[in-house]
Design a protein around this motif. Structure first.
Motif, PDB file in Angstrom:
ATOM      1  N   THR A  98       2.481   1.299 -27.299  1.00  0.00           N
ATOM      2  CA  THR A  98       2.859   1.610 -25.920  1.00  0.00           C
ATOM      3  C   THR A  98       2.652   3.096 -25.652  1.00  0.00           C
ATOM      4  O   THR A  98       2.126   3.475 -24.608  1.00  0.00           O
ATOM      5  CB  THR A  98       4.331   1.248 -25.631  1.00  0.00           C
ATOM      6  OG1 THR A  98       5.146   1.735 -26.697  1.00  0.00           O
ATOM      7  CG2 THR A  98       4.524  -0.243 -25.490  1.00  0.00           C
ATOM      8  N   THR A 144      -1.127   3.846 -25.312  1.00  0.00           N
ATOM      9  CA  THR A 144      -1.643   3.327 -24.042  1.00  0.00           C
ATOM     10  C   THR A 144      -1.247   4.273 -22.917  1.00  0.00           C
ATOM     11  O   THR A 144      -2.051   4.590 -22.031  1.00  0.00           O
ATOM     12  CB  THR A 144      -1.047   1.933 -23.752  1.00  0.00           C
ATOM     13  OG1 THR A 144      -1.140   1.164 -24.933  1.00  0.00           O
ATOM     14  CG2 THR A 144      -1.764   1.249 -22.620  1.00  0.00           C
ATOM     15  N   PHE A 145      -0.002   4.732 -22.990  1.00  0.00           N
ATOM     16  CA  PHE A 145       0.506   5.623 -21.958  1.00  0.00           C
ATOM     17  C   PHE A 145      -0.280   6.934 -21.905  1.00  0.00           C
ATOM     18  O   PHE A 145      -0.699   7.370 -20.834  1.00  0.00           O
ATOM     19  CB  PHE A 145       1.989   5.885 -22.208  1.00  0.00           C
ATOM     20  CG  PHE A 145       2.573   6.929 -21.318  1.00  0.00           C
ATOM     21  CD1 PHE A 145       2.620   6.741 -19.944  1.00  0.00           C
ATOM     22  CD2 PHE A 145       3.059   8.108 -21.837  1.00  0.00           C
ATOM     23  CE1 PHE A 145       3.143   7.708 -19.116  1.00  0.00           C
ATOM     24  CE2 PHE A 145       3.587   9.085 -21.012  1.00  0.00           C
ATOM     25  CZ  PHE A 145       3.627   8.886 -19.657  1.00  0.00           C
ATOM     26  N   ARG A 183      -3.314   7.446 -22.850  1.00  0.00           N
ATOM     27  CA  ARG A 183      -4.659   7.180 -22.321  1.00  0.00           C
ATOM     28  C   ARG A 183      -4.622   7.028 -20.817  1.00  0.00           C
ATOM     29  O   ARG A 183      -5.430   7.593 -20.099  1.00  0.00           O
ATOM     30  CB  ARG A 183      -5.220   5.899 -22.939  1.00  0.00           C
ATOM     31  CG  ARG A 183      -5.503   6.086 -24.380  1.00  0.00           C
ATOM     32  CD  ARG A 183      -6.773   5.423 -24.847  1.00  0.00           C
ATOM     33  NE  ARG A 183      -6.874   5.661 -26.265  1.00  0.00           N
ATOM     34  CZ  ARG A 183      -6.316   4.874 -27.185  1.00  0.00           C
ATOM     35  NH1 ARG A 183      -5.711   3.766 -26.830  1.00  0.00           N
ATOM     36  NH2 ARG A 183      -6.373   5.179 -28.452  1.00  0.00           N
ATOM     37  N   LEU A 184      -3.630   6.242 -20.343  1.00  0.00           N
ATOM     38  CA  LEU A 184      -3.497   5.988 -18.915  1.00  0.00           C
ATOM     39  C   LEU A 184      -3.314   7.308 -18.175  1.00  0.00           C
ATOM     40  O   LEU A 184      -3.949   7.567 -17.153  1.00  0.00           O
ATOM     41  CB  LEU A 184      -2.298   5.065 -18.676  1.00  0.00           C
ATOM     42  CG  LEU A 184      -2.113   4.570 -17.254  1.00  0.00           C
ATOM     43  CD1 LEU A 184      -3.252   3.627 -16.885  1.00  0.00           C
ATOM     44  CD2 LEU A 184      -0.785   3.844 -17.094  1.00  0.00           C
ATOM     45  N   ARG A 213      -6.516   9.109 -17.913  1.00  0.00           N
ATOM     46  CA  ARG A 213      -7.391   8.440 -16.945  1.00  0.00           C
ATOM     47  C   ARG A 213      -6.983   8.775 -15.519  1.00  0.00           C
ATOM     48  O   ARG A 213      -7.807   8.855 -14.616  1.00  0.00           O
ATOM     49  CB  ARG A 213      -7.338   6.918 -17.141  1.00  0.00           C
ATOM     50  CG  ARG A 213      -8.061   6.438 -18.368  1.00  0.00           C
ATOM     51  CD  ARG A 213      -9.573   6.448 -18.162  1.00  0.00           C
ATOM     52  NE  ARG A 213     -10.027   5.317 -17.371  1.00  0.00           N
ATOM     53  CZ  ARG A 213     -10.219   4.101 -17.855  1.00  0.00           C
ATOM     54  NH1 ARG A 213     -10.002   3.853 -19.123  1.00  0.00           N
ATOM     55  NH2 ARG A 213     -10.624   3.132 -17.080  1.00  0.00           N
ATOM     56  N   LEU A 214      -5.694   8.965 -15.319  1.00  0.00           N
ATOM     57  CA  LEU A 214      -5.195   9.259 -13.977  1.00  0.00           C
ATOM     58  C   LEU A 214      -5.277  10.750 -13.662  1.00  0.00           C
ATOM     59  O   LEU A 214      -4.805  11.214 -12.640  1.00  0.00           O
ATOM     60  CB  LEU A 214      -3.753   8.775 -13.831  1.00  0.00           C
ATOM     61  CG  LEU A 214      -3.580   7.258 -13.795  1.00  0.00           C
ATOM     62  CD1 LEU A 214      -2.122   6.879 -13.799  1.00  0.00           C
ATOM     63  CD2 LEU A 214      -4.252   6.668 -12.567  1.00  0.00           C
ATOM     64  N   ILE A 223       3.704   9.379 -14.425  1.00  0.00           N
ATOM     65  CA  ILE A 223       2.528   9.096 -13.613  1.00  0.00           C
ATOM     66  C   ILE A 223       2.747   9.492 -12.155  1.00  0.00           C
ATOM     67  O   ILE A 223       1.972  10.246 -11.578  1.00  0.00           O
ATOM     68  CB  ILE A 223       2.127   7.615 -13.737  1.00  0.00           C
ATOM     69  CG1 ILE A 223       1.615   7.354 -15.159  1.00  0.00           C
ATOM     70  CG2 ILE A 223       1.073   7.251 -12.703  1.00  0.00           C
ATOM     71  CD1 ILE A 223       1.474   5.906 -15.498  1.00  0.00           C
TER      72      ILE A 223
END
Ligand code: UDP
Ligand code: MG
Length: 316
Positions: free
Chosen positions: A144, A147-148, A150-151, A154-155, A228
């Motif tokens: 988790t 993934t966070f 990376r996200l 990406r953002l 985010i």
């Protein structure tokens, strides 16, 4: 030569189980640093009691009585890890030239603190502690978290991969950080924005010394959402893109319907109608939810409430 004062800032929320061993190890390390002439002898360990419900503050008082280098501040309520860190930094910076923030469970390897100080001497204002691997974390936590990260990238949120809140900051870096007045704190995202020279030191993350994680899934998720939405407006743009896409699809359907009508093939399609009704309804709701998230943030920011209230201080 005058040595610089180091404050090790440690947020604590219900940490009675780990604090004695944490103190022992930190006091040992600080002693070595002082004796090695790397930092001044008025360097301190500063515990920030984040409104713990157990005997954490009593324990901090007791530890402060035992060791000259242990100090504490007690927050009047639980304001969360990030705000507790800010409270600690703001308190520490009154006396400290450099600060190191670290979690109370010492999952982050304290033996790299001398390296951090060395990097700082070489001119880095911010030294990030970066995990080389996370073998001791559970598979779930590891996946988790990755993934966070990376996200986030990406953002378009600038953050240091595999770096948590284990870092050294110089006085001027902390002073700059204080100027970020937002309430939805996500330090990992803000600190790189400070933009002073920085460096990394690498370490292996170990398991929690004792007690259990104060970051259950619920807190982890809300931390991720905060991270985010506090830094990126891409989710809103995604809703916009989705809206454009839907309009285009609707246009296509309109043409199809017209063609079907004029060629006499029109059928009363209850199924497709009800389906699209729900689908669009759902999308509108998702969009509203995302927009609401930002409005919620604006709401909190404009209130400009203090981040924390210090109840008592135990400084030396
Ligand atoms: N913490 C805090 N306030 C909170 C939750 C956690 O000050 O509301 C502190 C906690 O005492 C610890 C650090 O934040 O020093 C990180 O928590 P933990 O080690 O439980 O998180 P994990 O390592 O599991 O992500
Ligand atoms: Mg931990």
């Amino acid at each position: 030569m005058k040595k610089e004062t180091l404050y090790i800032v440690v947020p604590c929320y219900n940490e009675t189980e780990v604090l004695p061993s944490t103190t022992e190890r930190l006091v040992g390390l600080l002693g070595e640093l002082v004796h090695g002439g790397q930092v001044a002898d008025d360097s301190r360990i500063l515990y920030v009691d984040d409104g713990s419900a157990d005997g954490t503050w009593a324990l901090i008082e007791q530890l402060a009585a035992q060791h000259t280098c242990v100090c504490g501040v007690k927050l009047a309520g639980n304001v969360g890890h990030q705000n507790a860190l800010m409270a600690g930094l703001e308190t520490a910076i009154e006396a400290a030239d450099i600060t190191v923030t670290i979690d109370a469970d010492l999952q982050d390897d304290i033996s790299v603190i001398p390296d951090m100080v060395a990097r700082w001497r070489e001119g880095a204002d911010i030294v990030y502690g970066v995990r080389r691997e996370r073998k001791t974390d559970t598979w779930f936590k590891r996946t988790t978290a990755q993934t966070f990260y990376r996200l986030m990238s990406r953002l378009g949120v600038k953050s240091v991969y595999n770096h948590a809140d284990y870092r050294l900051m110089s006085r001027r870096a902390v002073a700059q950080l204080m100027r970020y007045r937002e309430r939805n704190l996500f330090l990992r995202g803000i600190v790189p924005l400070v933009g002073f020279p920085s460096a990394c030191v690498y370490y292996n993350r170990s398991a929690r010394l004792a007690g259990e994680s104060k970051y259950p899934l619920r807190k982890m998720l809300s931390f991720a959402v905060d991270g985010i939405t506090s830094f990126s407006i891409k989710p809103v743009r995604m809703v916009f893109t989705l809206g454009v896409l839907f309009t285009l699809i609707a246009l296509g359907i309109l043409i199809y319907t017209l063609v079907a009508y004029f060629t006499g093939r029109a059928v009363s399609g209850w199924a497709s109608l009800i389906l699209s009704l729900w689908f669009i309804g759902g999308c509108v709701l998702i969009g509203l939810g995302i927009v609401g998230e930002y409005i919620g943030k604006i709401y909190i920011e404009v209130k400009d409430r203090p981040r924390y209230n210090i109840e008592s201080k135990l400084l030396k």
